[in-house]
Motif scaffolding. Structure first.
Motif, short mmCIF file in Angstrom:
data_model
loop_
_atom_site.label_atom_id
_atom_site.label_comp_id
_atom_site.label_asym_id
_atom_site.label_seq_id
_atom_site.Cartn_x
_atom_site.Cartn_y
_atom_site.Cartn_z
N PRO A 79 0.85 -1.19 0.00
CA PRO A 79 0.00 0.00 0.00
C PRO A 79 0.89 1.25 0.00
O PRO A 79 2.06 1.17 0.39
N PRO A 80 0.37 2.38 -0.44
CA PRO A 80 1.18 3.60 -0.37
C PRO A 80 1.68 3.78 1.07
O PRO A 80 0.89 3.79 2.01
N ALA A 81 2.99 3.85 1.21
CA ALA A 81 3.57 3.90 2.55
C ALA A 81 4.92 4.59 2.52
O ALA A 81 5.53 4.73 1.46
N ARG A 82 5.35 4.98 3.70
CA ARG A 82 6.68 5.56 3.88
C ARG A 82 7.53 4.56 4.64
O ARG A 82 7.11 4.02 5.67
N LEU A 83 8.72 4.29 4.12
CA LEU A 83 9.66 3.40 4.78
C LEU A 83 10.30 4.15 5.94
O LEU A 83 10.96 5.17 5.74
N LEU A 84 10.07 3.68 7.15
CA LEU A 84 10.57 4.38 8.34
C LEU A 84 12.01 3.99 8.66
O LEU A 84 12.83 4.85 8.96
N ASP A 85 12.30 2.69 8.66
CA ASP A 85 13.67 2.24 8.90
C ASP A 85 13.82 0.77 8.53
O ASP A 85 12.84 0.06 8.37
N VAL A 86 15.06 0.37 8.37
CA VAL A 86 15.40 -1.00 8.03
C VAL A 86 16.56 -1.41 8.92
O VAL A 86 17.54 -0.67 9.04
N GLY A 87 16.46 -2.57 9.55
CA GLY A 87 17.56 -3.02 10.39
C GLY A 87 17.26 -4.35 11.04
O GLY A 87 16.16 -4.90 10.92
N VAL A 88 18.25 -4.85 11.73
CA VAL A 88 18.12 -6.11 12.44
C VAL A 88 17.33 -5.85 13.71
O VAL A 88 17.62 -4.91 14.45
N PRO A 89 16.30 -6.67 13.97
CA PRO A 89 15.54 -6.46 15.21
C PRO A 89 16.42 -6.81 16.41
O PRO A 89 17.20 -7.76 16.37
N LEU A 90 16.28 -6.03 17.43
CA LEU A 90 17.05 -6.29 18.65
C LEU A 90 16.31 -7.33 19.48
O LEU A 90 15.12 -7.24 19.71
N MET A 91 17.04 -8.32 19.90
CA MET A 91 16.47 -9.39 20.71
C MET A 91 16.96 -9.22 22.14
O MET A 91 18.16 -9.05 22.36
N PRO A 92 16.05 -9.28 23.10
CA PRO A 92 16.52 -9.19 24.49
C PRO A 92 17.35 -10.42 24.84
O PRO A 92 17.03 -11.52 24.43
N MET A 93 18.40 -10.17 25.54
CA MET A 93 19.27 -11.28 25.97
C MET A 93 19.05 -11.53 27.45
O MET A 93 18.95 -10.60 28.23
N SER A 94 18.96 -12.78 27.80
CA SER A 94 18.78 -13.09 29.22
C SER A 94 20.16 -13.25 29.86
O SER A 94 21.10 -13.73 29.25
N VAL A 95 20.24 -12.80 31.06
CA VAL A 95 21.49 -12.92 31.81
C VAL A 95 21.30 -14.05 32.81
O VAL A 95 20.33 -14.06 33.57
N PRO A 96 22.17 -15.05 32.78
CA PRO A 96 22.01 -16.16 33.73
C PRO A 96 22.07 -15.68 35.17
O PRO A 96 22.81 -14.76 35.49
N GLU A 97 21.26 -16.29 35.97
CA GLU A 97 21.27 -15.92 37.39
C GLU A 97 22.60 -16.30 38.01
O GLU A 97 23.18 -17.34 37.70
N LEU A 98 23.07 -15.43 38.83
CA LEU A 98 24.30 -15.74 39.58
C LEU A 98 23.90 -16.54 40.81
O LEU A 98 22.98 -16.17 41.54
N ARG A 99 24.55 -17.62 40.97
CA ARG A 99 24.24 -18.47 42.13
C ARG A 99 25.37 -18.36 43.16
O ARG A 99 26.52 -18.44 42.81
N SER A 100 24.95 -18.16 44.34
CA SER A 100 25.99 -18.12 45.40
C SER A 100 26.24 -19.55 45.86
O SER A 100 25.34 -20.35 45.98
#
Length: 101
Positions: A79-100
């Motif tokens: 459809p008639p549209a404006r391209l806003l941006d192009v890029g790799v989607p950012l994926m959240p990364m999980s940080v492993p829990e630190l265990r004492s």
């Protein structure tokens, strides 16, 4: 292979059509090097095209996704549209829990 997202916003009064995924996929050709195309509508005016592209580098994949979007826009496949941006989607990364210990 790289996943690249292209975010677009329709030009009113155009809206995201229900059959956009099928229409856009049908307009792809082998030189586009698109292995998979997904359409993610966010609202009646905003949508994202998700490209899985065969490419030698991330930068090349982003440029290529932009070129494919511009071709589809120019051919009036999208459809008639404006391209806003192009890029790799950012994926959240999980940080492993630190265990004492």
């Amino acid at each position: 292979m790289y996943l690249v997202h292209a975010r677009l916003r329709t030009v009113p009064p155009a809206e995201v059509p229900d059959d956009l995924r099928e229409t856009a996929r049908a307009a792809l050709c082998p030189r586009d090097r698109v292995e998979h195309l997904a359409v993610h509508p966010q609202s009646a005016e905003h949508f994202t095209l998700g490209f899985y592209l065969l490419s030698g580098s991330l930068r090349e994949a982003e440029r290529h996704a932009e070129a494919v979007c511009r071709r589809l826009l120019g051919a009036r496949v999208l459809p008639p549209a404006r391209l806003l941006d192009v890029g790799v989607p950012l994926m959240p990364m999980s940080v492993p829990e630190l265990r004492s210990g």
